[in-house]
Design a protein around this motif. Structure first.
Motif, short mmCIF file in Angstrom:
data_model
loop_
_atom_site.label_atom_id
_atom_site.label_comp_id
_atom_site.label_asym_id
_atom_site.label_seq_id
_atom_site.Cartn_x
_atom_site.Cartn_y
_atom_site.Cartn_z
N ILE A 270 8.51 9.62 4.70
CA ILE A 270 8.06 8.35 4.12
C ILE A 270 8.81 8.12 2.81
N GLY A 271 9.40 6.93 2.66
CA GLY A 271 10.05 6.54 1.43
C GLY A 271 9.22 5.55 0.65
N TYR B 262 0.85 -1.20 0.00
CA TYR B 262 0.00 0.00 0.00
C TYR B 262 0.88 1.24 0.00
N ILE B 263 0.44 2.25 -0.74
CA ILE B 263 1.17 3.52 -0.76
C ILE B 263 0.76 4.42 0.40
N THR B 264 -0.40 4.15 1.00
CA THR B 264 -0.92 4.97 2.09
C THR B 264 -0.30 4.52 3.42
N CYS B 265 0.17 5.48 4.20
CA CYS B 265 0.66 5.22 5.55
C CYS B 265 -0.36 5.73 6.55
N ALA C 246 9.54 2.61 3.69
CA ALA C 246 10.28 3.04 4.88
C ALA C 246 9.61 4.28 5.47
N VAL C 247 9.75 4.45 6.78
CA VAL C 247 9.13 5.59 7.45
C VAL C 247 9.95 5.95 8.68
N LYS D 271 -4.43 9.88 6.82
CA LYS D 271 -3.89 8.89 5.89
C LYS D 271 -2.87 9.61 5.02
N LEU D 272 -1.60 9.26 5.18
CA LEU D 272 -0.52 9.98 4.52
C LEU D 272 -0.21 9.33 3.18
#
Length: 506
Positions: free
Chosen positions: A68-69, A21-24, A56-57, A38-39
């Motif tokens: 956020i990577g 997922y692209i959302t963090c 990565a975060v 939701k980042l």
């Protein structure tokens, strides 16, 4: 995921990236719930990209920003409080390959990123300018920064580990010995030890000053995550196909442990992880017979004769003995209950031709209504056993009877010990000796205090005129003072130990 304690009571302090997922997502530690934001990059707010996800975060030490990577090499910065995107590093993206790790120093001056193309880059956090770039010997699989010492741990795809100093930006240590993918790393709070876990089911501890392996043990399931407590006394780990968190104690804090380098041919021993089901090495049939019989444990009434022991009675049995007159006064009804006049079924009449009702006889008011309680009073069981205790010195039975009574009955029994209530001086002396026995044994301590206080309140005038009772009360006063001094000493010792345990960093 990553967490930061700064501002954790003000807004979300945990940011997690999810596989594929692209959302963090943000999480709140205080509320133990998912956060409000939701980042994700603004260009992907309406549609989900293909083959692009967060890898990565990291969170800054101030707790305000999340870095956020992504798998396409892009590195973005977000404000955690508002969830607003604050920019990205590089013209289009920070690395040509996927981001394998991001880290921010303790002063928010530098941000360090690692890419799968084998580069470590240093960026200015505020201006987002590239400061330095160094090429690695292999592709990194993850990075870990110790903010206090400025040490950066780098795990590689070839199962080796390097340590880089962010001040000099040079590799200062290189470790090899794992035979599988390195899952996680953690550094001790003082930055002396680097602890790594691998898919080869080993957990190794590397000493950074000497550059040697000082500890290694084997587990039955590979550890996928590691972290060390802020005081360095515990290591927490999670394992493959297991939802539990395991704690490992740091033996170097409480025992003599050799920290010499391990030899090159060292074979790690298997350490069994604790579980809820104990391992049974004996015959199952014998265990079933043993478990079938439950051993009932009976707690003693007093653990030790030197200890002051309280009774197990509720406070309502003894705490309000001195306030019974106030309680009765409050509970007294405003008006006495009125008895209804009852007429007989057959009303008596006077014989004769004319029916007339018989007049009631007048009451004789000349008889005295004062009753001598000393004459009519009957001896209770408590009174009888208290009399017998004068000769036997066994006060267990009268004490048990008194403990079974309620507050009002206790007052009646103690009041009846006086001569005007049907008692005698000998029984009053026996009651004081019962209190003395309770204080000597240090048992039912609060009951002895309550019973003695009620006795003194009801019979204070009689005690002052009787030498035998006055001598017994004086002896009780001395004994009470000695007991309270002993009890106060125990309280002070316990409070000192408790204060030390709360304040000392063990």
């Amino acid at each position: 995921y990553v967490a930061e304690v700064a501002h954790q009571s003000d807004w979300d302090n945990i940011v997690a990236c999810h596989q594929g997922y692209i959302t963090c997502t943000t999480w709140n530690y205080q509320k133990t719930s998912m956060g409000a934001h939701k980042l994700r990059p603004a260009e992907f707010s309406k549609h989900k990209p293909i083959d692009m996800y967060a890898t990565a975060v990291d969170i800054t030490s101030c707790g305000n920003f999340a870095v956020i990577g992504l798998s396409n090499g892009q590195v973005d910065v977000y404000n955690i409080q508002s969830g607003i995107h604050r920019g990205h590093y590089g013209k289009e993206k920070a690395h040509e390959g996927a981001i394998r790790g991001v880290a921010v120093d303790g002063l928010n001056q530098l941000i360090i990123t690692g890419g799968s193309e084998g580069l470590i880059k240093f960026w200015k956090f505020k201006t987002k300018d590239l400061v330095y770039s160094t090429e690695l010997s292999s592709s990194p699989s993850g990075i870990l920064l110790h903010r206090d010492s400025g040490i950066l741990g780098i795990a590689f795809d070839d199962f080796s580990i390097s340590v880089l100093d962010i001040e000099t930006r040079k590799i200062v240590r290189t470790f090899s010995g794992h035979h599988g993918r390195i899952n996680d790393m953690t550094l001790s709070p003082d930055g002396r030890w680097l602890i790594t876990s691998s898919m080869d089911c080993t957990i190794k501890t590397w000493d950074l000053p000497s550059g040697c392996l000082i500890d290694c043990f084997l587990v039955d399931s590979a550890a996928v995550s590691l972290t060390m407590s802020p005081t360095g006394d515990f290591l927490a780990s999670t394992h493959v196909d297991d939802l539990g968190i395991y704690l490992w104690s740091n033996r170097s804090l409480y025992s003599l442990v050799s920290l010499r380098p391990l030899p090159a041919d060292y074979e790690p021993s298997m350490v069994t992880r604790p579980s809820t089901c104990p391992v049974q090495d004996v015959d199952m049939a014998g265990d079933e017979e043993t478990c079938g019989e439950m051993i009932e444990y009976v707690s003693p009434e007093q653990l030790g004769e030197e200890l002051v022991t309280l009774s197990s009675l509720p406070e309502s049995r003894w705490k309000n003995l001195l306030s019974l007159d106030v309680i009765k006064k409050k509970n007294k009804p405003r008006e006495p209950p009125k008895v209804a006049k009852s007429a007989p079924f057959f009303i008596p009449t006077v014989p004769g031709l004319t029916p007339r009702y018989l007049a009631p006889d007048e009451e004789n008011d000349t008889q005295s209504k004062v009753v001598n309680l000393g004459v009519l009073a009957q001896k209770s069981d408590f009174y009888i056993h208290l009399e017998e205790a004068l000769s036997t010195n066994e006060f267990t039975v009268p004490l048990d009877l008194l403990k079974s009574l309620g507050p009002s009955n206790i007052e009646i029994e103690v009041r009846g010990l006086a001569p005007e209530g049907g008692g005698s001086m000998e029984v009053m002396l026996s009651f004081l000796r019962m209190i003395e026995m309770m204080l000597n044994k240090k048992y039912n301590f609060e009951l002895a205090q309550a019973y003695l206080a009620l006795f003194l309140k009801l019979h204070l005038k009689i005690l002052s005129s009787e030498p035998n009772l006055l001598e017994e009360v004086s002896r009780l006063s001395t004994q009470l003072e000695e007991t309270w001094i002993h009890l106060r000493t125990l309280f002070d010792q316990s409070l000192c130990v408790l204060t030390y345990m709360k304040s000392a960093l063990l």
